[in-house]
Design a protein around this motif. Structure first.
Motif, PDB file in Angstrom:
ATOM      1  N   ASP A 244       0.877  -1.172   0.000  1.00 26.76           N
ATOM      2  CA  ASP A 244       0.000   0.000   0.000  1.00 26.76           C
ATOM      3  C   ASP A 244       0.916   1.224   0.000  1.00 26.76           C
ATOM      4  O   ASP A 244       1.494   1.583   1.028  1.00 26.76           O
ATOM      5  N   LEU A 245       1.065   1.864  -1.159  1.00 27.14           N
ATOM      6  CA  LEU A 245       2.066   2.912  -1.330  1.00 27.14           C
ATOM      7  C   LEU A 245       1.435   4.282  -1.554  1.00 27.14           C
ATOM      8  O   LEU A 245       0.364   4.385  -2.168  1.00 27.14           O
ATOM      9  N   THR A 246       2.123   5.311  -1.084  1.00 26.57           N
ATOM     10  CA  THR A 246       1.764   6.670  -1.504  1.00 26.57           C
ATOM     11  C   THR A 246       2.213   6.841  -2.951  1.00 26.57           C
ATOM     12  O   THR A 246       2.991   6.047  -3.493  1.00 26.57           O
ATOM     13  N   ALA A 247       1.732   7.890  -3.573  1.00 25.28           N
ATOM     14  CA  ALA A 247       2.128   8.160  -4.959  1.00 25.28           C
ATOM     15  C   ALA A 247       3.643   8.321  -5.063  1.00 25.28           C
ATOM     16  O   ALA A 247       4.283   7.781  -5.978  1.00 25.28           O
ATOM     17  N   ALA A 248       4.240   9.027  -4.119  1.00 24.53           N
ATOM     18  CA  ALA A 248       5.689   9.246  -4.149  1.00 24.53           C
ATOM     19  C   ALA A 248       6.449   7.934  -3.945  1.00 24.53           C
ATOM     20  O   ALA A 248       7.476   7.691  -4.589  1.00 24.53           O
ATOM     21  N   GLN A 249       5.945   7.080  -3.055  1.00 14.07           N
ATOM     22  CA  GLN A 249       6.597   5.799  -2.823  1.00 14.07           C
ATOM     23  C   GLN A 249       6.518   4.901  -4.060  1.00 14.07           C
ATOM     24  O   GLN A 249       7.485   4.219  -4.405  1.00 14.07           O
ATOM     25  N   GLU A 250       5.369   4.921  -4.737  1.00 17.49           N
ATOM     26  CA  GLU A 250       5.242   4.113  -5.955  1.00 17.49           C
ATOM     27  C   GLU A 250       6.238   4.573  -7.009  1.00 17.49           C
ATOM     28  O   GLU A 250       6.914   3.743  -7.646  1.00 17.49           O
ATOM     29  N   VAL A 251       6.364   5.870  -7.184  1.00 17.08           N
ATOM     30  CA  VAL A 251       7.303   6.392  -8.173  1.00 17.08           C
ATOM     31  C   VAL A 251       8.738   6.006  -7.801  1.00 17.08           C
ATOM     32  O   VAL A 251       9.542   5.609  -8.661  1.00 17.08           O
ATOM     33  N   SER A 252       9.062   6.084  -6.519  1.00 18.83           N
ATOM     34  CA  SER A 252      10.414   5.746  -6.071  1.00 18.83           C
ATOM     35  C   SER A 252      10.733   4.274  -6.305  1.00 18.83           C
ATOM     36  O   SER A 252      11.819   3.928  -6.791  1.00 18.83           O
ATOM     37  N   LEU A 253       9.790   3.394  -5.968  1.00 18.99           N
ATOM     38  CA  LEU A 253      10.034   1.967  -6.145  1.00 18.99           C
ATOM     39  C   LEU A 253      10.029   1.578  -7.626  1.00 18.99           C
ATOM     40  O   LEU A 253      10.751   0.664  -8.036  1.00 18.99           O
ATOM     41  N   MET A 254       9.256   2.276  -8.434  1.00 16.25           N
ATOM     42  CA  MET A 254       9.306   2.036  -9.877  1.00 16.25           C
ATOM     43  C   MET A 254      10.685   2.375 -10.424  1.00 16.25           C
ATOM     44  O   MET A 254      11.214   1.680 -11.298  1.00 16.25           O
ATOM     45  N   ALA A 255      11.293   3.415  -9.893  1.00 11.52           N
ATOM     46  CA  ALA A 255      12.647   3.778 -10.320  1.00 11.52           C
ATOM     47  C   ALA A 255      13.636   2.683  -9.948  1.00 11.52           C
ATOM     48  O   ALA A 255      14.553   2.361 -10.724  1.00 11.52           O
ATOM     49  N   SER A 256      13.457   2.083  -8.766  1.00  6.31           N
ATOM     50  CA  SER A 256      14.367   1.003  -8.361  1.00  6.31           C
ATOM     51  C   SER A 256      14.196  -0.216  -9.258  1.00  6.31           C
ATOM     52  O   SER A 256      15.174  -0.927  -9.535  1.00  6.31           O
ATOM     53  N   LYS A 258      13.334  -0.097 -12.514  1.00  9.37           N
ATOM     54  CA  LYS A 258      13.948   0.237 -13.797  1.00  9.37           C
ATOM     55  C   LYS A 258      15.473   0.270 -13.719  1.00  9.37           C
ATOM     56  O   LYS A 258      16.165   0.008 -14.718  1.00  9.37           O
ATOM     57  N   ASN A 259      16.008   0.563 -12.536  1.00  7.38           N
ATOM     58  CA  ASN A 259      17.455   0.659 -12.368  1.00  7.38           C
ATOM     59  C   ASN A 259      18.085  -0.650 -11.893  1.00  7.38           C
ATOM     60  O   ASN A 259      19.279  -0.683 -11.585  1.00  7.38           O
ATOM     61  N   ASN A 260      17.276  -1.712 -11.823  1.00 11.30           N
ATOM     62  CA  ASN A 260      17.790  -3.015 -11.378  1.00 11.30           C
ATOM     63  C   ASN A 260      18.414  -2.936  -9.988  1.00 11.30           C
ATOM     64  O   ASN A 260      19.389  -3.627  -9.680  1.00 11.30           O
ATOM     65  N   THR A 261      17.841  -2.101  -9.144  1.00 10.54           N
ATOM     66  CA  THR A 261      18.385  -1.887  -7.804  1.00 10.54           C
ATOM     67  C   THR A 261      18.027  -3.051  -6.886  1.00 10.54           C
ATOM     68  O   THR A 261      16.929  -3.598  -6.949  1.00 10.54           O
ATOM     69  N   THR A 262      18.965  -3.431  -6.041  1.00 10.60           N
ATOM     70  CA  THR A 262      18.655  -4.393  -4.984  1.00 10.60           C
ATOM     71  C   THR A 262      18.673  -3.676  -3.637  1.00 10.60           C
ATOM     72  O   THR A 262      19.400  -2.696  -3.450  1.00 10.60           O
ATOM     73  N   GLN A 263      17.858  -4.152  -2.723  1.00  8.61           N
ATOM     74  CA  GLN A 263      17.790  -3.595  -1.378  1.00  8.61           C
ATOM     75  C   GLN A 263      17.371  -4.695  -0.425  1.00  8.61           C
ATOM     76  O   GLN A 263      16.786  -5.706  -0.835  1.00  8.61           O
ATOM     77  N   SER A 264      17.663  -4.518   0.841  1.00  7.46           N
ATOM     78  CA  SER A 264      17.303  -5.545   1.813  1.00  7.46           C
ATOM     79  C   SER A 264      15.801  -5.525   2.068  1.00  7.46           C
ATOM     80  O   SER A 264      15.127  -4.502   1.908  1.00  7.46           O
ATOM     81  N   ALA A 281      16.372 -10.729   3.992  1.00  7.77           N
ATOM     82  CA  ALA A 281      17.082 -10.984   2.742  1.00  7.77           C
ATOM     83  C   ALA A 281      17.874  -9.727   2.423  1.00  7.77           C
ATOM     84  O   ALA A 281      17.298  -8.642   2.297  1.00  7.77           O
ATOM     85  N   PRO A 282      19.204  -9.808   2.280  1.00  8.10           N
ATOM     86  CA  PRO A 282      20.034  -8.603   2.170  1.00  8.10           C
ATOM     87  C   PRO A 282      20.012  -7.934   0.811  1.00  8.10           C
ATOM     88  O   PRO A 282      20.344  -6.751   0.715  1.00  8.10           O
ATOM     89  N   ALA A 283      19.652  -8.669  -0.248  1.00  8.48           N
ATOM     90  CA  ALA A 283      19.697  -8.088  -1.595  1.00  8.48           C
ATOM     91  C   ALA A 283      18.519  -8.623  -2.406  1.00  8.48           C
ATOM     92  O   ALA A 283      18.569  -9.726  -2.948  1.00  8.48           O
ATOM     93  N   VAL A 284      17.473  -7.819  -2.466  1.00  8.79           N
ATOM     94  CA  VAL A 284      16.241  -8.227  -3.151  1.00  8.79           C
ATOM     95  C   VAL A 284      15.982  -7.281  -4.316  1.00  8.79           C
ATOM     96  O   VAL A 284      15.999  -6.062  -4.153  1.00  8.79           O
ATOM     97  N   GLN A 285      15.754  -7.853  -5.470  1.00 10.26           N
ATOM     98  CA  GLN A 285      15.397  -7.072  -6.649  1.00 10.26           C
ATOM     99  C   GLN A 285      13.888  -7.121  -6.834  1.00 10.26           C
ATOM    100  O   GLN A 285      13.292  -8.200  -6.884  1.00 10.26           O
ATOM    101  N   LEU A 286      13.263  -5.954  -6.936  1.00  6.83           N
ATOM    102  CA  LEU A 286      11.833  -5.861  -7.226  1.00  6.83           C
ATOM    103  C   LEU A 286      11.643  -5.876  -8.738  1.00  6.83           C
ATOM    104  O   LEU A 286      12.271  -5.096  -9.458  1.00  6.83           O
ATOM    105  N   ILE A 287      10.777  -6.775  -9.235  1.00  8.69           N
ATOM    106  CA  ILE A 287      10.518  -6.892 -10.670  1.00  8.69           C
ATOM    107  C   ILE A 287       9.016  -7.042 -10.911  1.00  8.69           C
ATOM    108  O   ILE A 287       8.235  -7.249  -9.985  1.00  8.69           O
ATOM    109  N   ASN A 288       8.633  -6.925 -12.156  1.00  7.36           N
ATOM    110  CA  ASN A 288       7.248  -7.159 -12.597  1.00  7.36           C
ATOM    111  C   ASN A 288       6.210  -6.414 -11.754  1.00  7.36           C
ATOM    112  O   ASN A 288       5.288  -7.022 -11.192  1.00  7.36           O
TER     113      ASN A 288
END
Length: 320
Positions: A244-256, A258-264, A281-288
């Motif tokens: 459940d994201l705010t508009a700003a959070q959705e935009v931020s996670l969409m950027a991650s 697109k940038n193939n970013t990993t985060q814990s 999990a120390p390095a998780v990539q968000l996709i799809n």
């Protein structure tokens, strides 16, 4: 007299020698089942393909065969920090090491790439005993809102035989009641948190519907003329979540994305010592990313890829 599905007893014990019956007992090794199923003979049947002066099929020869079982249990602690929960034996069949640690007292489970253990499973189906030897499997974890935390393991084992045997008496008192996945019992999905010595620090916590993870073990039965065995050849851990994201959070996670970013990524289930589980999990990539809906509310779904950082560290479960 009909046989009852509910009259099922499963025993599981780590083997000293892979493929050699560990002889589990009802008093020490009984599994408290949330769900269970079995494929009593998964055979590579051999078609004879005979040519005869008439139509019709021929019998098949039973070729190399294994036994498969899926065992689902509740994820509850032992009730005492530092005392391993009973479901730890199932994780050890999945290429996961069990560590007993102190300061603070806790048990941690992390994947390994060598020195894996196998498990003997006795599956009693109301008077019929199926033995699975040298078992290895793939674990799936579910932490969904309004449910109980569960571990489901798809096992493959060598055929240890079938016999008509009365069910043993199963001692299940060491299995505890799990915390429900509710607001009061959970620290929700946290991105960017660090884990050390049984505690999480930092990160941003998001409102979610829970978390599902799978270690993604490639488990295979390999028959040869002088031996047969089950092994884990590789793994690729994955998962999914809805936030459940705010508009700003959705935009931020969409950027991650697109940038193939990993985060814990982390989540804590339970509040009482001895019955609290930390997932990290120390390095998780968000996709799809996908647009989801819940009671008219906008949620954003993500598939997850859990990747190792230094090796054998893509997922950690800590019972504290």
């Amino acid at each position: 007299m009909p046989r009852l599905i509910t009259n099922t007893v499963v025993l599981a014990k780590v083997e000293t020698t892979s493929g050699t019956d560990a002889v589990p007992t009802g008093a020490a090794d009984a599994v408290l089942l949330a769900d269970v199923s079995i494929t009593p003979l998964d055979a590579q049947n051999i078609d004879r393909k005979l040519i005869r002066p008439f139509l019709g099929g021929a019998e098949q020869l039973v070729g190399p065969a294994s036994v498969k079982a899926t065992i689902t249990v509740e994820l509850a602690g032992s009730g005492t920090a530092g005392t391993a929960p009973k479901w730890g034996v199932l994780l050890q069949a999945c290429g996961i090491a069990e560590a007993n640690l102190t300061t603070p007292a806790r048990n941690e489970y992390t994947p390994i790439s060598s020195g894996m253990k196998t498990v003997t499973v006795y599956y009693y189906d109301d008077g019929v005993l199926h033995k699975l030897l040298g078992c290895m499997g793939n674990p799936k974890f579910s932490f969904k809102v309004g449910e109980r935390p569960t571990l489901s393991v798809d096992l493959i084992g060598l055929d240890g035989g079938v016999s008509a045997v009365a069910n043993p008496s199963a001692t299940l008192t060491s299995w505890r009641v799990p915390p429900a996945i509710t607001k009061a019992n959970v620290v929700d999905i946290t991105l960017g948190a660090a884990y050390a010595a049984g505690a999480l620090t930092g990160g941003t916590t998001y409102n979610s519907t829970g978390l599902e993870l799978e270690l993604g073990n490639q488990v295979a039965f390999t028959p040869m003329l002088n031996s047969e065995f089950v092994q884990i050849a590789d793994r690729a851990a994955t998962g999914s979540m809805q936030l459940d994201l705010t508009a700003a959070q959705e935009v931020s996670l969409m950027a991650s994305v697109k940038n193939n970013t990993t985060q814990s990524l982390a989540m804590t289930v339970g509040t009482a010592a001895g019955n609290k589980l930390i997932v990290h999990a120390p390095a998780v990539q968000l996709i799809n990313p996908s647009k989801q809906e819940l009671n008219g509310n906008r949620l954003i779904g993500f598939d997850l890829r859990l990747v190792p950082v230094s090796g054998n560290d893509e997922l950690r479960l800590a019972c504290v």
